[in-house]
Design a protein around this motif. Structure first.
Motif, PDB file in Angstrom:
ATOM      1  N   ARG A  99      45.390  64.776  49.852  1.00 43.38           N
ATOM      2  CA  ARG A  99      44.856  64.306  51.128  1.00 43.38           C
ATOM      3  C   ARG A  99      44.706  62.785  51.127  1.00 43.38           C
ATOM      4  NH1 ARG A  99      40.584  66.883  50.971  1.00 43.38           N
ATOM      5  NH2 ARG A  99      39.136  65.261  50.319  1.00 43.38           N
ATOM      6  N   GLU A 100      44.214  62.233  50.034  1.00 45.05           N
ATOM      7  CA  GLU A 100      43.970  60.788  49.991  1.00 45.05           C
ATOM      8  C   GLU A 100      45.264  59.994  50.106  1.00 45.05           C
ATOM      9  OE1 GLU A 100      41.783  57.624  47.003  1.00 45.05           O
ATOM     10  OE2 GLU A 100      40.776  59.465  47.624  1.00 45.05           O
ATOM     11  N   LEU A 101      46.344  60.492  49.527  1.00 46.85           N
ATOM     12  CA  LEU A 101      47.629  59.793  49.599  1.00 46.85           C
ATOM     13  C   LEU A 101      48.494  60.278  50.757  1.00 46.85           C
ATOM     14  CD1 LEU A 101      48.665  59.428  45.848  1.00 46.85           C
ATOM     15  CD2 LEU A 101      47.291  57.901  47.276  1.00 46.85           C
ATOM     16  N   ALA A 102      47.925  61.137  51.604  1.00 47.15           N
ATOM     17  CA  ALA A 102      48.637  61.657  52.772  1.00 47.15           C
ATOM     18  C   ALA A 102      49.972  62.284  52.388  1.00 47.15           C
ATOM     19  CB  ALA A 102      48.834  60.555  53.814  1.00 47.15           C
ATOM     20  N   LEU A 103      49.975  63.077  51.308  1.00 51.48           N
ATOM     21  CA  LEU A 103      51.185  63.768  50.886  1.00 51.48           C
ATOM     22  C   LEU A 103      51.477  64.918  51.846  1.00 51.48           C
ATOM     23  CD1 LEU A 103      50.677  63.875  47.010  1.00 51.48           C
ATOM     24  CD2 LEU A 103      51.903  62.188  48.389  1.00 51.48           C
ATOM     25  N   PRO A 104      52.718  65.391  51.881  1.00 50.75           N
ATOM     26  CA  PRO A 104      53.070  66.482  52.809  1.00 50.75           C
ATOM     27  C   PRO A 104      52.222  67.730  52.582  1.00 50.75           C
ATOM     28  CG  PRO A 104      55.048  65.455  51.930  1.00 50.75           C
ATOM     29  CD  PRO A 104      53.892  64.877  51.160  1.00 50.75           C
ATOM     30  N   ARG A 105      52.073  68.529  53.615  1.00 53.73           N
ATOM     31  CA  ARG A 105      51.292  69.759  53.520  1.00 53.73           C
ATOM     32  C   ARG A 105      51.968  70.752  52.588  1.00 53.73           C
ATOM     33  NH1 ARG A 105      51.674  72.558  57.752  1.00 53.73           N
ATOM     34  NH2 ARG A 105      53.282  71.303  58.785  1.00 53.73           N
ATOM     35  N   PRO A 106      51.232  71.331  51.666  1.00 50.89           N
ATOM     36  CA  PRO A 106      51.823  72.309  50.745  1.00 50.89           C
ATOM     37  C   PRO A 106      52.472  73.468  51.493  1.00 50.89           C
ATOM     38  CG  PRO A 106      49.656  71.650  49.981  1.00 50.89           C
ATOM     39  CD  PRO A 106      49.816  71.075  51.358  1.00 50.89           C
ATOM     40  N   GLY A 107      53.699  73.778  51.113  1.00 49.98           N
ATOM     41  CA  GLY A 107      54.393  74.900  51.708  1.00 49.98           C
ATOM     42  C   GLY A 107      55.091  74.604  53.015  1.00 49.98           C
ATOM     43  N   SER A 108      54.950  73.385  53.530  1.00 51.04           N
ATOM     44  CA  SER A 108      55.595  73.033  54.794  1.00 51.04           C
ATOM     45  C   SER A 108      56.981  72.446  54.526  1.00 51.04           C
ATOM     46  CB  SER A 108      54.756  72.015  55.558  1.00 51.04           C
ATOM     47  OG  SER A 108      54.838  70.737  54.931  1.00 51.04           O
ATOM     48  N   THR A 109      57.725  72.180  55.585  1.00 48.25           N
ATOM     49  CA  THR A 109      59.027  71.519  55.447  1.00 48.25           C
ATOM     50  C   THR A 109      58.892  70.009  55.567  1.00 48.25           C
ATOM     51  OG1 THR A 109      59.441  71.779  57.823  1.00 48.25           O
ATOM     52  CG2 THR A 109      60.249  73.527  56.351  1.00 48.25           C
ATOM     53  N   ASP A 110      57.662  69.517  55.636  1.00 50.87           N
ATOM     54  CA  ASP A 110      57.427  68.083  55.778  1.00 50.87           C
ATOM     55  C   ASP A 110      57.891  67.324  54.535  1.00 50.87           C
ATOM     56  OD1 ASP A 110      56.229  68.797  58.133  1.00 50.87           O
ATOM     57  OD2 ASP A 110      54.167  68.587  57.380  1.00 50.87           O
ATOM     58  N   ARG A 111      58.394  66.114  54.738  1.00 48.92           N
ATOM     59  CA  ARG A 111      58.764  65.197  53.652  1.00 48.92           C
ATOM     60  C   ARG A 111      58.056  63.869  53.878  1.00 48.92           C
ATOM     61  NH1 ARG A 111      63.686  66.544  51.138  1.00 48.92           N
ATOM     62  NH2 ARG A 111      64.125  68.751  51.499  1.00 48.92           N
ATOM     63  N   ASP A 112      57.800  63.139  52.803  1.00 53.52           N
ATOM     64  CA  ASP A 112      57.282  61.788  52.964  1.00 53.52           C
ATOM     65  C   ASP A 112      58.453  60.805  52.947  1.00 53.52           C
ATOM     66  OD1 ASP A 112      57.995  61.450  50.305  1.00 53.52           O
ATOM     67  OD2 ASP A 112      55.934  61.583  49.552  1.00 53.52           O
ATOM     68  N   SER A 113      58.162  59.510  52.983  1.00 54.91           N
ATOM     69  CA  SER A 113      59.219  58.507  53.078  1.00 54.91           C
ATOM     70  C   SER A 113      60.051  58.410  51.802  1.00 54.91           C
ATOM     71  CB  SER A 113      58.612  57.136  53.404  1.00 54.91           C
ATOM     72  OG  SER A 113      57.695  56.742  52.406  1.00 54.91           O
ATOM     73  N   PHE A 114      59.618  59.070  50.732  1.00 52.53           N
ATOM     74  CA  PHE A 114      60.369  59.093  49.477  1.00 52.53           C
ATOM     75  C   PHE A 114      61.165  60.389  49.329  1.00 52.53           C
ATOM     76  CE2 PHE A 114      56.862  56.203  48.972  1.00 52.53           C
ATOM     77  CZ  PHE A 114      57.384  55.150  48.261  1.00 52.53           C
TER      78      PHE A 114
END
Length: 209
Positions: A99-114
């Motif tokens: 949560r603090e690093l705003a990582l993608p939601r577990p189990g979702s298809t979301d990706r971060d900028s990396f």
């Protein structure tokens, strides 16, 4: 074997950061292992990582934790190594780090900028006696390309916390601190396979694309 023949030791393919001193990773020739004595922060980079940074200051029980000075920052540093070189970071389900690093939601298809994404797993699938739900932050591998992994249905033999249930005669016992921390050998093998499959070139393409 002919006289004069020699063995050429394979160069490690994966760096394991923040391992236990008695870690199962030390028996895998593919791994360059950093435990508390070797200090992961001295690692110079250059290969994918499997990171197990200390979690007590990020876990659900962090209010009662007594981390060493600077310990909390190690997980943030480990995230940066995974983003730079590819691989996977393991932390307990519910870790405040995500949560603090705003990582993608577990189990979702979301990706971060990396290109990073988060896979929720249970260590029971790889033989842990407790459920031990875990989140994996993965960079450099698509969900469709990760190594095959087992699924184990049913209730775990033991629990990581207190006795489960009100009826002591039917409750599952908790595991000890050492077993709670150990990574099941089958999971360690899978994490190394996963990290070794990550493509640093694709990470750079995502970062600069």
């Amino acid at each position: 074997m002919a006289d004069g023949a020699c063995f050429i030791q394979a160069r490690p393919a994966v760096a394991v950061l923040f391992a236990r001193c008695d870690s199962v990773y030390k028996s895998d020739p593919r791994c360059d292992v950093y435990d508390i004595d070797r200090d992961a922060r001295t690692w110079l980079g250059g290969m994918p990582v499997v990171a197990h940074p200390p979690c007590r200051s990020w876990s659900r029980m962090r209010t009662f934790a007594k981390p060493r000075p600077g310990e909390r920052d190690l997980a943030v540093w480990a995230i940066d190594q995974v983003r730079r070189f590819g691989g996977v970071l393991e932390h307990p389900s519910g870790s405040a780090l995500f949560r603090e690093l705003a990582l993608p939601r577990p189990g979702s298809t979301d990706r971060d900028s990396f290109g990073g994404w988060v896979m929720p797993v249970s260590q029971k699938w790889w033989g842990h006696r407790a459920e031990k739900r875990t989140w994996l932050y993965i960079v450099g591998a698509d969900p469709s390309s990760i190594p095959a992994f087992p699924l184990s249905l049913g209730e775990a033999e033991r629990v990581c916390g207190l006795w489960s249930g009100r009826d002591r005669s039917r409750a599952r016992k908790e595991i000890g601190p050492a077993e709670r921390e150990h990574t099941p050998p089958a999971l360690a093998l899978w994490l190394v396979d996963l990290a070794a499959s990550t493509a640093v070139d694709s990470i750079q393409a995502v970062r600069h694309g």
